[in-house]
Design a protein around this motif. Structure first.
Motif, PDB file in Angstrom:
ATOM      1  N   PRO A 275       0.837  -1.169   0.134  1.00 41.01           N
ATOM      2  CA  PRO A 275      -0.025   0.152  -0.053  1.00 41.01           C
ATOM      3  C   PRO A 275       0.868   1.307   0.051  1.00 41.01           C
ATOM      4  CG  PRO A 275      -0.127  -0.958   1.974  1.00 41.01           C
ATOM      5  CD  PRO A 275       0.791  -2.204   1.313  1.00 41.01           C
ATOM      6  N   ASP A 276       1.905   1.328   0.428  1.00 37.88           N
ATOM      7  CA  ASP A 276       2.845   2.586   0.856  1.00 37.88           C
ATOM      8  C   ASP A 276       4.217   2.546  -0.294  1.00 37.88           C
ATOM      9  OD1 ASP A 276       1.015   3.102   2.776  1.00 37.88           O
ATOM     10  OD2 ASP A 276       2.026   1.841   4.218  1.00 37.88           O
ATOM     11  N   LEU A 277       4.595   1.497  -0.691  1.00 37.06           N
ATOM     12  CA  LEU A 277       6.111   1.392  -1.191  1.00 37.06           C
ATOM     13  C   LEU A 277       6.053   1.311  -2.710  1.00 37.06           C
ATOM     14  CD1 LEU A 277       8.007  -0.584   1.334  1.00 37.06           C
ATOM     15  CD2 LEU A 277       7.707   1.534   1.333  1.00 37.06           C
ATOM     16  N   LEU A 278       6.897   1.852  -3.455  1.00 36.36           N
ATOM     17  CA  LEU A 278       6.975   1.804  -5.000  1.00 36.36           C
ATOM     18  C   LEU A 278       7.756   0.826  -5.412  1.00 36.36           C
ATOM     19  CD1 LEU A 278       7.203   5.890  -5.946  1.00 36.36           C
ATOM     20  CD2 LEU A 278       5.229   4.229  -5.663  1.00 36.36           C
ATOM     21  N   MET A 279       7.433   0.364  -6.454  1.00 35.82           N
ATOM     22  CA  MET A 279       8.220  -0.550  -7.220  1.00 35.82           C
ATOM     23  C   MET A 279       9.929  -0.093  -7.407  1.00 35.82           C
ATOM     24  SD  MET A 279       7.810  -1.922 -11.226  1.00 35.82           S
ATOM     25  CE  MET A 279       8.801  -2.675 -11.970  1.00 35.82           C
ATOM     26  N   VAL A 280      10.833  -1.012  -6.981  1.00 38.08           N
ATOM     27  CA  VAL A 280      12.128  -0.624  -7.403  1.00 38.08           C
ATOM     28  C   VAL A 280      12.647  -1.725  -8.567  1.00 38.08           C
ATOM     29  CG1 VAL A 280      14.360  -0.336  -6.508  1.00 38.08           C
ATOM     30  CG2 VAL A 280      12.309   0.308  -5.174  1.00 38.08           C
ATOM     31  N   CYS A 281      13.631  -1.264  -9.327  1.00 41.15           N
ATOM     32  CA  CYS A 281      14.181  -2.374 -10.279  1.00 41.15           C
ATOM     33  C   CYS A 281      15.901  -2.229  -9.938  1.00 41.15           C
ATOM     34  CB  CYS A 281      13.901  -1.905 -11.412  1.00 41.15           C
ATOM     35  SG  CYS A 281      14.191  -0.407 -12.469  1.00 41.15           S
ATOM     36  N   ARG A 282      16.348  -3.062 -10.571  1.00 42.23           N
ATOM     37  CA  ARG A 282      17.835  -3.139 -10.388  1.00 42.23           C
ATOM     38  C   ARG A 282      18.376  -3.151 -12.078  1.00 42.23           C
ATOM     39  NH1 ARG A 282      21.230  -7.634  -6.596  1.00 42.23           N
ATOM     40  NH2 ARG A 282      23.319  -6.922  -7.371  1.00 42.23           N
ATOM     41  N   ARG A 283      19.512  -2.604 -12.197  1.00 41.55           N
ATOM     42  CA  ARG A 283      20.266  -2.574 -13.504  1.00 41.55           C
ATOM     43  C   ARG A 283      21.716  -2.951 -13.004  1.00 41.55           C
ATOM     44  NH1 ARG A 283      17.480   1.940 -13.475  1.00 41.55           N
ATOM     45  NH2 ARG A 283      15.388   1.774 -14.966  1.00 41.55           N
ATOM     46  N   GLY A 284      22.134  -4.138 -13.086  1.00 43.83           N
ATOM     47  CA  GLY A 284      23.553  -4.467 -12.621  1.00 43.83           C
ATOM     48  C   GLY A 284      23.579  -4.217 -11.211  1.00 43.83           C
TER      49      GLY A 284
ATOM     50  N   THR B 155      14.288  -4.550 -19.401  1.00 50.86           N
ATOM     51  CA  THR B 155      15.299  -3.514 -19.277  1.00 50.86           C
ATOM     52  C   THR B 155      15.729  -3.362 -17.754  1.00 50.86           C
ATOM     53  OG1 THR B 155      13.418  -1.957 -18.897  1.00 50.86           O
ATOM     54  CG2 THR B 155      13.777  -2.433 -21.329  1.00 50.86           C
ATOM     55  N   ALA B 156      15.156  -4.362 -16.954  1.00 48.29           N
ATOM     56  CA  ALA B 156      15.822  -4.114 -15.545  1.00 48.29           C
ATOM     57  C   ALA B 156      15.262  -5.391 -14.784  1.00 48.29           C
ATOM     58  CB  ALA B 156      15.125  -2.796 -14.705  1.00 48.29           C
ATOM     59  N   HIS B 157      15.907  -5.772 -13.997  1.00 47.99           N
ATOM     60  CA  HIS B 157      15.730  -7.058 -13.120  1.00 47.99           C
ATOM     61  C   HIS B 157      14.984  -6.687 -12.057  1.00 47.99           C
ATOM     62  CE1 HIS B 157      19.214  -9.153 -15.071  1.00 47.99           C
ATOM     63  NE2 HIS B 157      18.159  -9.885 -15.282  1.00 47.99           N
ATOM     64  N   ALA B 158      14.158  -7.552 -11.189  1.00 46.60           N
ATOM     65  CA  ALA B 158      13.697  -7.319  -9.992  1.00 46.60           C
ATOM     66  C   ALA B 158      14.843  -7.100  -8.966  1.00 46.60           C
ATOM     67  CB  ALA B 158      12.816  -8.573  -9.506  1.00 46.60           C
ATOM     68  N   ALA B 159      14.176  -5.967  -7.935  1.00 43.72           N
ATOM     69  CA  ALA B 159      15.225  -5.731  -6.807  1.00 43.72           C
ATOM     70  C   ALA B 159      14.916  -6.554  -5.628  1.00 43.72           C
ATOM     71  CB  ALA B 159      15.016  -4.277  -6.519  1.00 43.72           C
ATOM     72  N   TYR B 160      15.817  -7.120  -4.971  1.00 46.55           N
ATOM     73  CA  TYR B 160      15.558  -7.762  -3.568  1.00 46.55           C
ATOM     74  C   TYR B 160      16.837  -7.804  -2.994  1.00 46.55           C
ATOM     75  CZ  TYR B 160      17.655 -11.165  -6.837  1.00 46.55           C
ATOM     76  OH  TYR B 160      18.462 -11.851  -7.694  1.00 46.55           O
TER      77      TYR B 160
ATOM     78  N   ALA C 284      11.730  -6.927 -13.401  1.00 39.33           N
ATOM     79  CA  ALA C 284      11.086  -6.113 -12.294  1.00 39.33           C
ATOM     80  C   ALA C 284       9.599  -5.962 -12.815  1.00 39.33           C
ATOM     81  CB  ALA C 284      11.857  -4.743 -12.331  1.00 39.33           C
ATOM     82  N   VAL C 285       8.681  -6.185 -11.790  1.00 43.12           N
ATOM     83  CA  VAL C 285       7.241  -6.056 -12.085  1.00 43.12           C
ATOM     84  C   VAL C 285       6.552  -5.470 -10.812  1.00 43.12           C
ATOM     85  CG1 VAL C 285       6.856  -8.489 -10.924  1.00 43.12           C
ATOM     86  CG2 VAL C 285       5.211  -7.263 -12.713  1.00 43.12           C
TER      87      VAL C 285
END
Length: 430
Positions: free
Chosen positions: A23-32, A89-94, A110-111
């Protein structure tokens, strides 16, 4: 169409596999090694026939708009595997836990979630629908596969393509063969002269990758068996037939160049028309020459990088060098063969300055015709560990990467699939 105002929320998964948007956090993605919000021009609705994965042992990361900080969650991270014709164009962030298992051989995009739908960091790079099956009954594919097995009871290659590839692994190319359309797969080789870290059909003993999506071919088909499959497909697909050696369930096709050349020559001599393609690591230039003279139309050269050190870390070649790969491209072009690169794209690495410079030089010098922008299927962190110590420089991003390649090489075209070539590009045996 994606909008620059879209800000997808973070997706998380509980231990039971239920997926929620935060509900509060935005999606983040990873490039390298970089974590960031998605760029406005790289978000698109998740394509149909894509898959969503939860990532075991990996905590989801999201951006707090209040603090401006990336925060780790107790819940598991979520990623998406984009449908064919799309490049991540980017991977999932974790954040990985210390005992996180190595991920299977897929690509982890990243989704996020916004406006009632999923969004992924990806671009459609090919408009061809050859691997779209949403309107095709699985019962029809099964029925046709069994009919072909009955029609060709003594052809081991057809039996393998139907029973293993089409019905067990749901291979898109094999399914298309059952439907008599597009591109027919022609696996031939049991052996390989590379030890790719992300090989999808065979892993070394002791590999961190505990399973592969499919098993390696267990026999070597005869030239007659290969030609029979080619002739069948040529009769079924009369508009744009493509015949491709070098499939996921085999090794390196150039190691069986003699058999392939005999099959292709027989196919052409019997009036076989269409694009005969070889998906290859291009390790054996003399074999490429032999196949060109037998009547192939194109080769697709698999690369993760045009820099030898980066290439070697992933492909781990046995008995050949990157210079052999380049010579194969040169020899193919000398003989009128259409040359594609199967670029295994990894966001944040493939689009870095040093990678771009090397790829530009290869494409420009060798006059490469086409680049297929495929995703590198591998645990993202495993690949970064593999390349540790190599300098890459800043990331340009996928869109700038493609734009700069095209500007430097205006003849160059991009896609995802092997293109069907015009009639005048078909090769007759010499």
């Amino acid at each position: 169409m994606a909008s620059s105002k879209i800000q997808p929320r973070l997706l998380v998964a509980d231990k039971d596999g239920n997926i929620y948007d935060h509900p509060d956090l935005l999606m983040v993605c990873r490039r390298g090694h970089e974590f960031a919000l998605p760029r406005p021009d790289e978000l698109m609705p998740l394509p149909e026939e894509s898959d969503i994965f939860l990532l075991p042992g990996r905590n989801a990361l999201g951006l707090s708009q209040e603090t401006g900080r990336i925060e780790a969650q107790e819940e598991l991270a979520v990623a998406a595997f984009a449908a064919p014709a799309h490049t991540l164009t980017a991977h999932a962030a974790y954040a990985s836990q210390h005992d996180a298992p190595t991920l299977p051989l897929f690509a982890y995009g990243a989704v996020g979630f916004a406006n009632g739908r999923f969004y992924i960091c990806a671009k459609r790079v090919d408009q061809d629908d050859r691997q779209v099956f949403k309107h095709i009954s699985k019962k029809l594919i099964k029925k046709n596969a069994h009919a072909l097995m009955k029609q060709y009871p003594d052809n081991r290659l057809m039996q393998h393509l139907m029973s293993n590839c089409a019905l067990t692994y749901c291979c898109p190319a094999a399914r298309n063969l059952t439907l008599g359309r597009f591109e027919a797969p022609l696996p031939t080789s049991r052996a390989c002269n590379a030890r790719c870290v992300g090989c999808i059909s065979q892993q070394d003993d002791g590999s961190r990758i505990c399973s592969t999506p499919q098993n390696r071919l267990s026999f070597t088909p005869t030239a007659k068996e290969i030609t029979e499959v080619m002739m069948h497909h040529g009769r079924a697909e009369t508009e744009k037939p493509i015949f491709s050696f070098g499939q996921g369930c085999e090794g390196e096709p150039l190691t069986e160049a003699v058999i392939i050349a005999e099959a292709v020559r027989s196919f052409r001599q019997q009036g076989g028309k269409g694009t005969v393609n070889v998906n290859t690591n291009a390790s054996l230039p003399n074999a490429v020459i032999e196949l060109a003279e037998a009547g192939i139309s194109s080769i697709r050269v698999s690369l993760n990088s045009a820099r030898e050190e980066v290439y070697n870390r992933y492909y781990r070649p046995k008995g050949y060098t990157f210079a052999d790969v380049r010579r194969s491209i040169t020899e193919a072009h000398k003989r009128g063969i259409f040359v594609s690169l199967n670029l295994l794209y990894y966001p944040g690495i493939s689009d870095c300055e040093k990678e771009l410079d090397a790829l530009n030089e290869l494409v420009g010098t060798e006059k490469v015709d086409f680049i297929q922008l495929r995703n590198l299927n591998i645990d993202p962190e495993m690949y970064l560990e593999l390349l540790e110590g190599i300098e890459f420089g800043p990331s340009a991003g996928f869109i700038n990467f493609r734009r700069r390649l095209r500007k430097a090489n205006p003849w160059l075209k991009f896609g995802y699939f092997n293109p069907h070539l015009p009639l005048e590009k078909e090769q007759a045996p010499t």
